[in-house]
Design a protein around this motif. Structure first.
Motif, PDB file in Angstrom:
ATOM      1  N   LEU A 155       0.829  -1.205   0.000  1.00 34.46           N
ATOM      2  CA  LEU A 155       0.000   0.000   0.000  1.00 34.46           C
ATOM      3  C   LEU A 155       0.865   1.258   0.000  1.00 34.46           C
ATOM      4  O   LEU A 155       0.561   2.236  -0.709  1.00 34.46           O
ATOM      5  CB  LEU A 155      -0.921  -0.016   1.222  1.00 34.46           C
ATOM      6  CG  LEU A 155      -1.978   1.079   1.322  1.00 34.46           C
ATOM      7  CD1 LEU A 155      -2.853   1.110   0.072  1.00 34.46           C
ATOM      8  CD2 LEU A 155      -2.838   0.875   2.564  1.00 34.46           C
ATOM      9  N   GLU A 156       1.944   1.250   0.771  1.00 29.85           N
ATOM     10  CA  GLU A 156       2.844   2.411   0.803  1.00 29.85           C
ATOM     11  C   GLU A 156       3.478   2.647  -0.565  1.00 29.85           C
ATOM     12  O   GLU A 156       3.630   3.795  -0.994  1.00 29.85           O
ATOM     13  CB  GLU A 156       3.912   2.206   1.873  1.00 29.85           C
ATOM     14  CG  GLU A 156       3.385   2.358   3.298  1.00 29.85           C
ATOM     15  CD  GLU A 156       4.441   2.071   4.341  1.00 29.85           C
ATOM     16  OE1 GLU A 156       5.504   1.507   3.967  1.00 29.85           O
ATOM     17  OE2 GLU A 156       4.222   2.406   5.518  1.00 29.85           O
ATOM     18  N   ARG A 157       3.841   1.564  -1.256  1.00 31.73           N
ATOM     19  CA  ARG A 157       4.421   1.718  -2.600  1.00 31.73           C
ATOM     20  C   ARG A 157       3.408   2.328  -3.560  1.00 31.73           C
ATOM     21  O   ARG A 157       3.746   3.212  -4.369  1.00 31.73           O
ATOM     22  CB  ARG A 157       4.900   0.367  -3.133  1.00 31.73           C
ATOM     23  CG  ARG A 157       6.156  -0.164  -2.457  1.00 31.73           C
ATOM     24  CD  ARG A 157       6.766  -1.299  -3.237  1.00 31.73           C
ATOM     25  NE  ARG A 157       5.854  -2.435  -3.337  1.00 31.73           N
ATOM     26  CZ  ARG A 157       5.818  -3.442  -2.469  1.00 31.73           C
ATOM     27  NH1 ARG A 157       6.629  -3.441  -1.422  1.00 31.73           N
ATOM     28  NH2 ARG A 157       4.989  -4.443  -2.632  1.00 31.73           N
ATOM     29  N   LYS A 158       2.165   1.882  -3.473  1.00 31.45           N
ATOM     30  CA  LYS A 158       1.118   2.430  -4.340  1.00 31.45           C
ATOM     31  C   LYS A 158       0.853   3.901  -4.034  1.00 31.45           C
ATOM     32  O   LYS A 158       0.667   4.711  -4.945  1.00 31.45           O
ATOM     33  CB  LYS A 158      -0.167   1.616  -4.187  1.00 31.45           C
ATOM     34  CG  LYS A 158      -0.072   0.205  -4.744  1.00 31.45           C
ATOM     35  CD  LYS A 158      -1.360  -0.567  -4.525  1.00 31.45           C
ATOM     36  CE  LYS A 158      -1.263  -1.976  -5.066  1.00 31.45           C
ATOM     37  NZ  LYS A 158      -2.508  -2.754  -4.824  1.00 31.45           N
ATOM     38  N   LEU A 159       0.837   4.229  -2.742  1.00 32.94           N
ATOM     39  CA  LEU A 159       0.604   5.617  -2.346  1.00 32.94           C
ATOM     40  C   LEU A 159       1.712   6.520  -2.876  1.00 32.94           C
ATOM     41  O   LEU A 159       1.450   7.625  -3.369  1.00 32.94           O
ATOM     42  CB  LEU A 159       0.523   5.724  -0.821  1.00 32.94           C
ATOM     43  CG  LEU A 159      -0.723   5.137  -0.153  1.00 32.94           C
ATOM     44  CD1 LEU A 159      -0.550   5.119   1.360  1.00 32.94           C
ATOM     45  CD2 LEU A 159      -1.970   5.908  -0.537  1.00 32.94           C
ATOM     46  N   GLN A 160       2.954   6.050  -2.767  1.00 33.23           N
ATOM     47  CA  GLN A 160       4.078   6.842  -3.270  1.00 33.23           C
ATOM     48  C   GLN A 160       4.013   6.997  -4.787  1.00 33.23           C
ATOM     49  O   GLN A 160       4.321   8.068  -5.321  1.00 33.23           O
ATOM     50  CB  GLN A 160       5.390   6.172  -2.857  1.00 33.23           C
ATOM     51  CG  GLN A 160       5.664   6.247  -1.362  1.00 33.23           C
ATOM     52  CD  GLN A 160       6.861   5.416  -0.940  1.00 33.23           C
ATOM     53  OE1 GLN A 160       7.526   4.791  -1.768  1.00 33.23           O
ATOM     54  NE2 GLN A 160       7.134   5.384   0.353  1.00 33.23           N
ATOM     55  N   LEU A 161       3.597   5.924  -5.482  1.00 34.68           N
ATOM     56  CA  LEU A 161       3.492   5.996  -6.939  1.00 34.68           C
ATOM     57  C   LEU A 161       2.405   6.983  -7.356  1.00 34.68           C
ATOM     58  O   LEU A 161       2.617   7.812  -8.255  1.00 34.68           O
ATOM     59  CB  LEU A 161       3.186   4.609  -7.511  1.00 34.68           C
ATOM     60  CG  LEU A 161       2.979   4.535  -9.028  1.00 34.68           C
ATOM     61  CD1 LEU A 161       4.206   5.039  -9.765  1.00 34.68           C
ATOM     62  CD2 LEU A 161       2.642   3.107  -9.453  1.00 34.68           C
ATOM     63  N   ILE A 162       1.253   6.913  -6.692  1.00 33.92           N
ATOM     64  CA  ILE A 162       0.160   7.829  -7.025  1.00 33.92           C
ATOM     65  C   ILE A 162       0.559   9.266  -6.710  1.00 33.92           C
ATOM     66  O   ILE A 162       0.340  10.180  -7.519  1.00 33.92           O
ATOM     67  CB  ILE A 162      -1.127   7.443  -6.264  1.00 33.92           C
ATOM     68  CG1 ILE A 162      -1.633   6.086  -6.742  1.00 33.92           C
ATOM     69  CG2 ILE A 162      -2.209   8.499  -6.467  1.00 33.92           C
ATOM     70  CD1 ILE A 162      -2.796   5.556  -5.935  1.00 33.92           C
ATOM     71  N   SER A 163       1.154   9.483  -5.525  1.00 40.41           N
ATOM     72  CA  SER A 163       1.570  10.838  -5.145  1.00 40.41           C
ATOM     73  C   SER A 163       2.611  11.383  -6.106  1.00 40.41           C
ATOM     74  O   SER A 163       2.535  12.544  -6.524  1.00 40.41           O
ATOM     75  CB  SER A 163       2.134  10.831  -3.720  1.00 40.41           C
ATOM     76  OG  SER A 163       1.148  10.467  -2.781  1.00 40.41           O
ATOM     77  N   GLY A 164       3.589  10.531  -6.467  1.00 40.33           N
ATOM     78  CA  GLY A 164       4.625  10.968  -7.395  1.00 40.33           C
ATOM     79  C   GLY A 164       4.065  11.304  -8.764  1.00 40.33           C
ATOM     80  O   GLY A 164       4.444  12.321  -9.374  1.00 40.33           O
ATOM     81  N   THR A 165       3.149  10.466  -9.258  1.00 36.13           N
ATOM     82  CA  THR A 165       2.527  10.724 -10.562  1.00 36.13           C
ATOM     83  C   THR A 165       1.706  12.006 -10.525  1.00 36.13           C
ATOM     84  O   THR A 165       1.801  12.845 -11.437  1.00 36.13           O
ATOM     85  CB  THR A 165       1.623   9.547 -10.972  1.00 36.13           C
ATOM     86  OG1 THR A 165       2.383   8.333 -10.980  1.00 36.13           O
ATOM     87  CG2 THR A 165       1.032   9.763 -12.356  1.00 36.13           C
ATOM     88  N   ALA A 166       0.892  12.163  -9.474  1.00 32.95           N
ATOM     89  CA  ALA A 166       0.068  13.369  -9.353  1.00 32.95           C
ATOM     90  C   ALA A 166       0.927  14.622  -9.231  1.00 32.95           C
ATOM     91  O   ALA A 166       0.602  15.670  -9.809  1.00 32.95           O
ATOM     92  CB  ALA A 166      -0.866  13.245  -8.150  1.00 32.95           C
ATOM     93  N   GLN A 167       2.044  14.523  -8.500  1.00 33.95           N
ATOM     94  CA  GLN A 167       2.934  15.683  -8.349  1.00 33.95           C
ATOM     95  C   GLN A 167       3.563  16.064  -9.682  1.00 33.95           C
ATOM     96  O   GLN A 167       3.649  17.256 -10.020  1.00 33.95           O
ATOM     97  CB  GLN A 167       4.020  15.373  -7.325  1.00 33.95           C
ATOM     98  CG  GLN A 167       4.931  16.561  -7.038  1.00 33.95           C
ATOM     99  CD  GLN A 167       5.894  16.285  -5.893  1.00 33.95           C
ATOM    100  OE1 GLN A 167       5.832  15.242  -5.265  1.00 33.95           O
ATOM    101  NE2 GLN A 167       6.768  17.231  -5.632  1.00 33.95           N
ATOM    102  N   THR A 168       3.984  15.054 -10.447  1.00 38.64           N
ATOM    103  CA  THR A 168       4.567  15.338 -11.769  1.00 38.64           C
ATOM    104  C   THR A 168       3.548  16.000 -12.684  1.00 38.64           C
ATOM    105  O   THR A 168       3.844  16.993 -13.367  1.00 38.64           O
ATOM    106  CB  THR A 168       5.061  14.027 -12.416  1.00 38.64           C
ATOM    107  OG1 THR A 168       6.063  13.443 -11.578  1.00 38.64           O
ATOM    108  CG2 THR A 168       5.649  14.291 -13.792  1.00 38.64           C
ATOM    109  N   LEU A 169       2.323  15.458 -12.692  1.00 42.26           N
ATOM    110  CA  LEU A 169       1.266  16.045 -13.529  1.00 42.26           C
ATOM    111  C   LEU A 169       0.915  17.458 -13.067  1.00 42.26           C
ATOM    112  O   LEU A 169       0.651  18.344 -13.893  1.00 42.26           O
ATOM    113  CB  LEU A 169       0.025  15.151 -13.494  1.00 42.26           C
ATOM    114  CG  LEU A 169       0.185  13.748 -14.104  1.00 42.26           C
ATOM    115  CD1 LEU A 169      -1.074  12.927 -13.879  1.00 42.26           C
ATOM    116  CD2 LEU A 169       0.499  13.838 -15.594  1.00 42.26           C
ATOM    117  N   ALA A 170       0.926  17.664 -11.744  1.00 42.41           N
ATOM    118  CA  ALA A 170       0.627  19.000 -11.211  1.00 42.41           C
ATOM    119  C   ALA A 170       1.699  20.002 -11.629  1.00 42.41           C
ATOM    120  O   ALA A 170       1.387  21.158 -11.958  1.00 42.41           O
ATOM    121  CB  ALA A 170       0.516  18.945  -9.691  1.00 42.41           C
ATOM    122  N   GLU A 171       2.954  19.577 -11.607  1.00 47.53           N
ATOM    123  CA  GLU A 171       4.037  20.469 -12.026  1.00 47.53           C
ATOM    124  C   GLU A 171       3.913  20.821 -13.511  1.00 47.53           C
ATOM    125  O   GLU A 171       4.157  21.966 -13.910  1.00 47.53           O
ATOM    126  CB  GLU A 171       5.381  19.796 -11.748  1.00 47.53           C
ATOM    127  CG  GLU A 171       5.716  19.704 -10.262  1.00 47.53           C
ATOM    128  CD  GLU A 171       6.965  18.893  -9.999  1.00 47.53           C
ATOM    129  OE1 GLU A 171       7.510  18.315 -10.983  1.00 47.53           O
ATOM    130  OE2 GLU A 171       7.403  18.816  -8.842  1.00 47.53           O
TER     131      GLU A 171
END
Length: 268
Positions: free
Chosen positions: A217-233
């Motif tokens: 679950l932590e790996r998935k959360l980090q992947l989603i957060s990282g993807t969302a952060q990249t898209l937000a940037e």
């Protein structure tokens, strides 16, 4: 803390309910308390008990469905962000066995003591919390994949930065609740006073795959957060570029107006 068998029945059902984000246990009116860490109280006119966790889970042992519903209804004023649909986890407990074992939704014990019930409750509650966050994370995956696909296909992101930052906030909130409230990776406090129950907890931890599920679950959360952060940037960069063109346009307009004013002075 009591160390006697809490029931003489050879088999009872333990039922864990996830009812809210948080239960205000500080204002819980304790009448028949058996223990306070975690809070354990007697229920009804039988030998049933309830174990309450501040992160929104109540685990019942040997309690009738009617008594469960009455007790859960009495908790309503103490619930923060109560869930409309209760989530449930169950396990059958069989006493009178010579060997301790956990398999296929059942646990075998020599006798169900209060401390053993608390260890079982801790495992059930953590599994239930993980199940809820696994469902939430899966739905976030479903919503983030089309955005990533759009970026790969067109090189653009249609979602605005605010929406994407909201997703990042949601993932951070889940991590906070898992670590700060439910303390998924920590052993139950009961083991500090009763280390001999470590074997039972290890069996339950293995049965519900608590460590493996938390890590996944932590790996998935980090992947989603990282993807969302990249898209937000990317979305923010696009917004900044748009503002830059607006500024350039205003400067060009000002130059045109200035030149028109000069032309008007010299030729008219």
């Amino acid at each position: 803390m009591l160390n006697l068998a809490i029931t003489s029945l050879p088999q009872i059902q333990a039922r864990a309910h996830l009812v809210a984000d948080r239960i205000d246990l500080k204002n819980f009116k304790i009448t028949d308390s058996l223990a306070t860490t975690p809070l354990t109280v007697t229920i009804g006119r039988t030998d049933g008990i309830a174990v309450l966790f501040r992160y929104g889970v109540v685990v019942f042992f040997g309690v009738s469905l009617d008594d469960e519903q009455r007790f859960l209804s009495s908790l309503a004023p103490l619930l923060y962000n109560a869930y409309g649909r209760l989530q449930l986890e169950e396990i059958a407990i069989q006493s009178g066995k010579t060997n301790v074992g956990v398999q296929g939704g059942a646990v075998w014990l020599d006798a169900l003591t209060l401390e053993k019930a608390q260890v079982i409750a801790d495992s059930l509650s953590k599994s239930l919390v993980l199940s809820m966050y696994e469902d939430k994370t899966a739905s976030e995956f479903d919503s983030i994949i089309p955005l990533a696909s759009e970026l790969a296909r067109t090189g653009k992101v249609s979602a605005d930065a605010k929406t994407l930052l909201s997703k990042i906030g949601g993932m951070l909130l889940i991590e906070h609740r898992m670590v700060g409230r439910a303390e998924i990776g920590d052993k139950p406090e009961t083991l500090w006073e009763h280390p001999e129950l470590g074997g039972l907890y290890a069996l339950l931890e293995d049965e519900y795959e608590l460590h493996e599920r938390q890590a996944a679950l932590e790996r998935k959360l980090q992947l989603i957060s990282g993807t969302a952060q990249t898209l937000a940037e990317i979305a923010e960069t696009k917004h900044v570029h748009r503002l830059e063109w607006y500024v350039i346009g205003l400067i060009a307009l000002e130059i045109v107006i200035g030149m028109a004013d000069l032309a008007h002075r010299f030729f008219f």
